[in-house]
Design an enzyme around this catalytic site. Structure first.
Site, PDB file in Angstrom:
ATOM      1  CG  HIS A 198     -52.168  -6.244 -11.486  1.00 25.73           C
ATOM      2  ND1 HIS A 198     -51.082  -7.043 -11.205  1.00 25.73           N
ATOM      3  CD2 HIS A 198     -52.459  -5.603 -10.325  1.00 25.73           C
ATOM      4  CE1 HIS A 198     -50.731  -6.885  -9.938  1.00 25.73           C
ATOM      5  NE2 HIS A 198     -51.553  -6.025  -9.369  1.00 25.73           N
ATOM      6  CD  GLU A 243     -50.674  -2.748 -10.067  1.00 26.43           C
ATOM      7  OE1 GLU A 243     -51.126  -1.975  -9.216  1.00 26.43           O
ATOM      8  OE2 GLU A 243     -49.787  -3.597  -9.809  1.00 26.43           O
ATOM      9  CD  GLU A 244     -47.353  -5.518  -8.461  1.00 27.18           C
ATOM     10  OE1 GLU A 244     -46.883  -4.493  -7.936  1.00 27.18           O
ATOM     11  OE2 GLU A 244     -48.191  -6.251  -7.898  1.00 27.18           O
ATOM     12  CG  HIS A 249     -45.394  -6.322  -3.228  1.00 26.63           C
ATOM     13  ND1 HIS A 249     -44.713  -5.420  -4.009  1.00 26.63           N
ATOM     14  CD2 HIS A 249     -46.660  -6.345  -3.721  1.00 26.63           C
ATOM     15  CE1 HIS A 249     -45.529  -4.913  -4.922  1.00 26.63           C
ATOM     16  NE2 HIS A 249     -46.720  -5.466  -4.751  1.00 26.63           N
TER      17      HIS A 249
END
Length: 359
Positions: A66, A212-213, A323
């Protein structure tokens, strides 16, 4: 930077592209994947789809990383010129304070920092209490709302973490922002590169998905456009080889090979496809490790639900500190993931895919 692959990784990770704002990363991926593709297109949300045909009548194999990274979105500017924001993707408040950011405005980029109080003004009790994300703000050096607006800032602007691509003292270890998931995009590029001038019995799609996130959204739309017979979601996994992370919490050692994901919150790995990939790795003496990620998902979670269902597997690269602003991964894991996927694709002819699907 003499190493072509390192330059590609630098260009991919330095691109600023949070969910919904993937243009910069898509342009970089297009530049690097186009020489190895027969055709490059996008879906209507902006996911990149690069097609490489071996046998036009063979199975359709989707290899997806992604394009988007986690970040923030400007929601308002206060009277003193500080920015309030919404998180985009999953953030833990303790990794955010005093970190640098880039604000993407219509007039260009602006440097900023997530503000924090100095310890000198905190009570002992306050020092122990995490600051809630909703209380945080970004300082761009403006003295008023009007000055901030004169810089070009407005609600809806993207805010991106800052961390320059860095080859560490141990040159196998690479640090950057946005490994999640520009490493998946790099792997998709290199899989097509690895199939250059190679006869393979299928059509391969190297895909850079969007959003995607925030819900595997681009995987849904690009999966619908492709309707693959086999899908691979390529992403980062948990680098669990640091102090304070127990084996019960996660598995994943940098340098031990690609991670075969048995289970995550979005999908149970397709057993026959998983076994096929593992056998291929064993046959070619490619190292690998198993992992499960109950607290997160990958694009495979959307791909495997396309149309009537798609046998799918997530393969990840163990990465420390995902993250956050700065992640670290091992170059050998990246290159072994490419090697594994190339060998798998060479074996995925129509009869094999049919056997895997209906076994």
């Amino acid at each position: 930077m003499a190493d072509e692959k390192l330059q590609m990784l630098k260009d991919l990770t330095n691109a600023n592209a949070i969910s919904g704002f993937e243009k910069e990363a898509r342009e970089v991926m297009t530049k690097y994947i186009s020489p190895y593709a027969d055709h490059v297109s996008t879906d209507h949300l902006g996911s990149l789809i690069a097609t490489k045909t071996g046998d036009a009548n063979g199975p359709k194999i989707m290899v997806a990383g992604h394009l988007d990274e986690i970040g923030f979105l400007v929601t308002s500017v206060d009277e003193k010129g500080f920015l309030r924001f919404q998180t985009i993707g999953g953030w833990w408040g303790q990794v955010m304070l005093a970190q640098r950011v880039t604000v993407m405005t219509r007039s260009g980029t602006i440097d900023g920092v997530i503000g924090s109080k100095p310890p000198h003004v905190l009570t002992p009790e306050a020092r122990k209490k995490p600051v809630e994300i909703k209380e945080m703000f970004i300082d761009i050096g403006a003295s008023s709302r009007e000055e901030a607006e004169s810089f070009g800032v407005r609600p809806g602007d993207a805010i991106v973490p800052v961390c320059e691509f860095t080859v560490m003292k141990n040159e196998k270890l690479l640090m950057a922002k946005a490994w999640d998931n520009r490493i998946g995009c790099a792997i998709a590029i290199d899989v097509l590169r690895g199939l250059e001038n190679v006869d393979h019995p299928n059509t391969v799609y190297g895909v850079g998905t969007v959003q995607e996130e925030v819900g595997l959204r681009g995987a849904k739309t690009s999966g619908h456009a492709i309707k693959p017979d086999i899908g691979f979601g390529i992403d980062v996994g948990i680098g669990a080889d640091t102090p304070g992370v127990s084996d019960k919490e996660a598995q994943g050692t940098l340098g031990n090979g690609p991670q075969i994901i048995l289970y995550d919150a979005s999908m149970i790995a397709h057993k026959e496809l998983r076994d096929f990939v593992v056998q291929t790795a064993d046959d070619h003496e490619i190292p690998y490790q198993y992992a499960a990620i109950p607290g997160g998902g990958t694009d495979s979670g959307a791909i495997h639900l396309t149309a009537d269902g798609v046998p799918a597997l997530s393969i990840t690269v163990a990465t420390r500190y995902i993250h956050t602003h700065a992640g670290i991964l091992h170059r050998d894991d990246y290159e072994n993931t490419v090697k594994l996927l190339v060998e798998v694709i060479k074996r995925l002819d129509a009869d094999t895919v049919k056997r895997l699907t209906f076994q």
